[in-house]
Design an enzyme around this catalytic site. Structure first.
Site, PDB file in Angstrom:
ATOM      1  N   GLY A   1       0.280  -0.949   0.436  1.00 50.13           N
ATOM      2  CA  GLY A   1       0.049  -0.247   0.039  1.00 50.13           C
ATOM      3  C   GLY A   1       1.285   1.637   0.354  1.00 50.13           C
ATOM      4  N   THR A   2       1.807   1.357  -0.819  1.00 53.41           N
ATOM      5  CA  THR A   2       2.683   2.686  -0.848  1.00 53.41           C
ATOM      6  C   THR A   2       1.579   3.478  -1.612  1.00 53.41           C
ATOM      7  OG1 THR A   2       4.194   2.349  -3.087  1.00 53.41           O
ATOM      8  CG2 THR A   2       4.985   1.766  -0.911  1.00 53.41           C
ATOM      9  N   ASN A   3       0.968   2.827  -2.764  1.00 52.35           N
ATOM     10  CA  ASN A   3      -0.041   4.383  -3.331  1.00 52.35           C
ATOM     11  C   ASN A   3      -0.990   4.352  -2.416  1.00 52.35           C
ATOM     12  OD1 ASN A   3       0.659   4.961  -6.139  1.00 52.35           O
ATOM     13  ND2 ASN A   3       0.784   2.654  -5.350  1.00 52.35           N
TER      14      ASN A   3
ATOM     15  N   MET B   1      -5.201  -7.048  -5.556  1.00 52.37           N
ATOM     16  CA  MET B   1      -4.704  -8.039  -6.499  1.00 52.37           C
ATOM     17  C   MET B   1      -6.323  -9.428  -6.736  1.00 52.37           C
ATOM     18  SD  MET B   1      -1.953  -7.062  -7.342  1.00 52.37           S
ATOM     19  CE  MET B   1      -0.804  -8.615  -7.930  1.00 52.37           C
TER      20      MET B   1
ATOM     21  N   HIS C   1      -1.156   1.158 -13.049  1.00 52.26           N
ATOM     22  CA  HIS C   1      -0.211  -0.148 -13.349  1.00 52.26           C
ATOM     23  C   HIS C   1       0.538   0.472 -13.635  1.00 52.26           C
ATOM     24  CE1 HIS C   1      -0.216  -4.285 -15.631  1.00 52.26           C
ATOM     25  NE2 HIS C   1      -0.268  -2.972 -17.239  1.00 52.26           N
TER      26      HIS C   1
ATOM     27  N   ASN D   1      -7.736   2.564 -11.597  1.00 52.97           N
ATOM     28  CA  ASN D   1      -6.958   1.468 -11.303  1.00 52.97           C
ATOM     29  C   ASN D   1      -4.992   2.066 -11.527  1.00 52.97           C
ATOM     30  OD1 ASN D   1      -5.648  -0.956 -10.083  1.00 52.97           O
ATOM     31  ND2 ASN D   1      -5.252  -1.297 -12.567  1.00 52.97           N
TER      32      ASN D   1
HETATM   33  C1  GRF Z   1       1.956  -0.465  -7.929  1.00 48.23           C
HETATM   34  O1  GRF Z   1       3.180  -1.092  -8.495  1.00 48.23           O
HETATM   35  C2  GRF Z   1       0.433  -0.517  -9.006  1.00 48.23           C
HETATM   36  O2  GRF Z   1       1.163   0.088  -9.974  1.00 48.23           O
HETATM   37  C3  GRF Z   1       0.332  -1.651  -9.179  1.00 48.23           C
HETATM   38  O3  GRF Z   1       0.482  -2.820  -7.983  1.00 48.23           O
HETATM   39  C4  GRF Z   1       1.325  -1.714  -7.219  1.00 48.23           C
HETATM   40  C5  GRF Z   1       1.123  -1.504  -5.944  1.00 48.23           C
HETATM   41  O4  GRF Z   1       1.841  -0.985  -5.307  1.00 48.23           O
HETATM   42  N1  GRF Z   1      -1.205  -2.337  -9.469  1.00 48.23           N
HETATM   43  P1  GRF Z   1       1.493  -0.480  -3.742  1.00 48.23           P
HETATM   44  O5  GRF Z   1       0.540  -1.512  -3.159  1.00 48.23           O
HETATM   45  O6  GRF Z   1       0.684   0.364  -3.541  1.00 48.23           O
HETATM   46  O7  GRF Z   1       2.919   0.089  -3.229  1.00 48.23           O
END
Ligand code: GRF
Length: 205
Positions: free
Chosen positions: A15-17, A93, A111, A109
């Protein structure tokens, strides 16, 4: 100030995003507020990030359900009280079905590659030429934010950002550089939706 967009974020992992969206939404001037985090995995670190930020979270493990549709119906039941306007998938996922898509106002989403060139997990490995079926190393990858449909990374593209791949890069170097771009691009798109410069969902013809 106008009502802020009520954002839900779905995660399966680190979850860094999610963290970048938490940080952006903390600013009262940002036009979205993060109202709920949803995980399909018990123990996903994204859930701890939500807890640390004081954001409500729901954990609905897909393994507890006989079908994707039943899993999604339970998510819809639990998320309903939060009144989300938009869901941002952030490392979620699972392939979503029309049950979830039709039950929510909009879904986007992020990607790590150009979704026209590569769909599914391991986007950075794809760009580095590390997947047996894609041995060519690219000179750049294109982080892509897109609307979600019932396919795997097939929804309409909203915005892309290029990330160079340098000759000396390891996969970890590329991932770190790419994630830094992801963390800027995703909030930018959420802002566009919240400011109504973008529709909530892909136009259905
Ligand atoms: C990211 O690279 C995103 O583009 C892909 O999955 C990864 C998730 O990373 N869909 P995080 O859990 O947000 O660090």
């Amino acid at each position: 100030m106008a009502m802020r967009l009520r954002l839900g974020v779905f995660v399966s992992g680190g979850g860094t995003n999610l963290q970048s969206l938490i940080d952006n939404c903390r600013d009262p001037a940002f036009p979205a507020e993060l109202v709920v985090v949803v995980s399909n995995k018990t123990g996903a670190y994204g859930l701890s990030r939500a807890e640390q930020a004081g954001i409500p979270s729901l954990c609905v493990p897909h393994r507890d359900f006989a079908s994707r549709q039943e899993h999604e119906r339970e998510i819809l039941r639990q998320i309903q009280p939060f009144g989300v306007d938009l869901v941002a998938l952030a490392g979620y996922m699972r392939v979503v079905t029309p049950v979830l898509l039709q039950g929510l106002p909009g879904m986007v989403n992020i990607h790590p590659a150009d979704t026209r060139a590569y769909q599914g997990a391991h986007g950075y490995e794809f760009a580095m030429g590390l997947l047996p079926e894609f041995p060519q190393r690219l000179e750049q990858t294109h982080i892509t934010v897109h609307y979600v449909d019932a396919g795997v990374d097939t929804g309409e593209i909203i915005k892309q950002a290029p990330v160079p791949i340098l000759p000396e890069d390891s996969i970890d170097d590329l991932r770190a550089r790419g994630l830094a771009v992801e963390h800027r691009l995703y909030p930018e798109v959420i802002r566009m939706v919240a400011e109504r410069r973008l529709a909530l969902a892909e136009k259905v013809n």
